[in-house]
Design a protein around this motif. Sequence first.
Motif, PDB file in Angstrom:
ATOM      1  N   CYS A 139      39.915 -43.116 118.175  1.00  0.00           N
ATOM      2  CA  CYS A 139      39.344 -41.690 118.854  1.00  0.00           C
ATOM      3  C   CYS A 139      38.551 -42.128 120.130  1.00  0.00           C
ATOM      4  CB  CYS A 139      39.316 -41.323 117.677  1.00  0.00           C
ATOM      5  SG  CYS A 139      38.238 -39.175 118.330  1.00  0.00           S
ATOM      6  N   LEU A 140      39.163 -41.005 121.300  1.00  0.00           N
ATOM      7  CA  LEU A 140      38.408 -41.029 122.416  1.00  0.00           C
ATOM      8  C   LEU A 140      37.428 -39.174 122.081  1.00  0.00           C
ATOM      9  CD1 LEU A 140      40.003 -42.657 124.517  1.00  0.00           C
ATOM     10  CD2 LEU A 140      38.448 -43.172 123.791  1.00  0.00           C
ATOM     11  N   TYR A 141      36.680 -39.016 122.488  1.00  0.00           N
ATOM     12  CA  TYR A 141      36.133 -37.551 122.022  1.00  0.00           C
ATOM     13  C   TYR A 141      35.157 -37.378 122.809  1.00  0.00           C
ATOM     14  CZ  TYR A 141      36.646 -32.463 120.594  1.00  0.00           C
ATOM     15  OH  TYR A 141      36.391 -31.573 120.746  1.00  0.00           O
TER      16      TYR A 141
ATOM     17  N   PRO B  56      36.689 -46.968 131.664  1.00  0.00           N
ATOM     18  CA  PRO B  56      37.714 -45.720 130.845  1.00  0.00           C
ATOM     19  C   PRO B  56      38.481 -46.280 130.266  1.00  0.00           C
ATOM     20  CG  PRO B  56      37.708 -45.407 133.056  1.00  0.00           C
ATOM     21  CD  PRO B  56      37.078 -46.449 132.458  1.00  0.00           C
ATOM     22  N   ARG B  57      38.715 -45.378 128.991  1.00  0.00           N
ATOM     23  CA  ARG B  57      40.313 -45.841 128.290  1.00  0.00           C
ATOM     24  C   ARG B  57      40.946 -44.782 127.766  1.00  0.00           C
ATOM     25  NH1 ARG B  57      39.267 -47.114 122.299  1.00  0.00           N
ATOM     26  NH2 ARG B  57      36.789 -46.707 122.891  1.00  0.00           N
ATOM     27  N   ASN B  58      42.255 -44.295 127.246  1.00  0.00           N
ATOM     28  CA  ASN B  58      42.850 -43.313 126.709  1.00  0.00           C
ATOM     29  C   ASN B  58      43.830 -43.334 125.810  1.00  0.00           C
ATOM     30  OD1 ASN B  58      45.607 -44.722 127.759  1.00  0.00           O
ATOM     31  ND2 ASN B  58      45.316 -43.053 129.427  1.00  0.00           N
TER      32      ASN B  58
ATOM     33  N   SER C  52      34.406 -31.122 117.540  1.00  0.00           N
ATOM     34  CA  SER C  52      35.127 -32.271 116.664  1.00  0.00           C
ATOM     35  C   SER C  52      33.971 -32.905 117.109  1.00  0.00           C
ATOM     36  CB  SER C  52      36.293 -32.420 117.067  1.00  0.00           C
ATOM     37  OG  SER C  52      36.907 -31.335 116.711  1.00  0.00           O
ATOM     38  N   HIS C  53      34.281 -34.726 115.444  1.00  0.00           N
ATOM     39  CA  HIS C  53      33.967 -35.629 116.123  1.00  0.00           C
ATOM     40  C   HIS C  53      34.856 -36.805 115.755  1.00  0.00           C
ATOM     41  CE1 HIS C  53      33.212 -35.482 111.889  1.00  0.00           C
ATOM     42  NE2 HIS C  53      32.500 -34.269 112.321  1.00  0.00           N
ATOM     43  N   CYS C  54      34.747 -37.770 116.356  1.00  0.00           N
ATOM     44  CA  CYS C  54      35.680 -39.031 115.681  1.00  0.00           C
ATOM     45  C   CYS C  54      36.092 -39.606 113.827  1.00  0.00           C
ATOM     46  CB  CYS C  54      35.898 -40.343 116.742  1.00  0.00           C
ATOM     47  SG  CYS C  54      36.650 -39.632 118.411  1.00  0.00           S
TER      48      CYS C  54
ATOM     49  N   GLY D 180      38.453 -41.659 127.854  1.00  0.00           N
ATOM     50  CA  GLY D 180      37.036 -41.275 127.476  1.00  0.00           C
ATOM     51  C   GLY D 180      36.477 -43.191 127.082  1.00  0.00           C
ATOM     52  N   TRP D 181      35.062 -43.146 126.808  1.00  0.00           N
ATOM     53  CA  TRP D 181      34.687 -44.372 127.267  1.00  0.00           C
ATOM     54  C   TRP D 181      34.406 -44.670 125.329  1.00  0.00           C
ATOM     55  CZ3 TRP D 181      34.315 -40.717 130.612  1.00  0.00           C
ATOM     56  CH2 TRP D 181      34.934 -41.564 132.206  1.00  0.00           C
TER      57      TRP D 181
END
Length: 314
Positions: free
Chosen positions: A218-220, A180-182, A240-242, A165-166
């Motif tokens: 958190c990435l979502y 992007p990250r992971n 969901s959310h971060c 995600g970003w």
Amino acid sequence: MGLSKIWLLVSCLLWTCLPQSQGTVYPRDILLKTPKFRRVWGGVQSNTGPNFGGWLLRILNGDGNFACGAAYYAPLLVITSANCIYPYRNSLEGATVEGTAFSECDRENYADIDTIQFPEKFIYQKLYMDVAVVRLRDPVRGRLTEFIRLCSVKVQPKMQMVVFGWGFDNTEVEIPSSDPRNVTVTIISIKECRQKFKSPKIASTSICARQPKNPKQCLYDGGSPLIYGRELCGVVSFGSHCIDTSRPGMYTNIRRVKRFITETEESINAGDVFRSTKVVKETKKPPKKTIKPKSKPVKIQRLLRTVMVEPLVC
């Protein structure tokens, strides 16, 4: 020192100096008839340079802003979340899919969106069958662009998977990244997931994963891929959310919706699903926005290694 010891020392020095992997640089762009198996992602060891693989894509709306994460499955087919892409279904003019892996030979690696296919039983803002197949007008170009396999393993609790995600879902906590990250997440049981959500309404096509405790990790982003090994096993779903990482992350189980994806692919190839009849003007690649972080970026361990490659002949 004996001759055998000298040879062993030279061999060790050569082994440490030479690159362990040359990475995957394809000789040409993807064509309409490019077989999937010839451009399939070989895992992190096949990545070339600082990228997560040429299968990781992002969907941009008509204004050139981030809309959803996505995964490249076939020359004209991209997989994302139905909930994420649904609001854009009637405004596809100028909407594009963009690759995240670039080589020095690439002038462009984006493609215009043609149509979007949703499962018949999908209901907006519901978890069941939250997957969409995005059909492109032309393949995504690029010497590093490639496809990812669909999940072949049964997803079970305690399995560790990697989500990409970003950070566009988490702007209240931290400014999104331009790259992007992971992060690694752990799968939890449906029973535990229901307890965390305090609701029995968890779809049979869903996967639950424990989110990192730190909201900054958190990435979502909707539609972004969840991978296991070298396969696409989930996409970020709805609910969901971060902000509250005590709530599990909800993902669509690709293995459970695989039939919809493959049947859609077969129908498109057979000509049963028609292209858009709209005449879309040729669009220029939207400028890549550079996002300057206000604070020191969070260090997230990436599943990649930078490798040395020979100069490309373009």
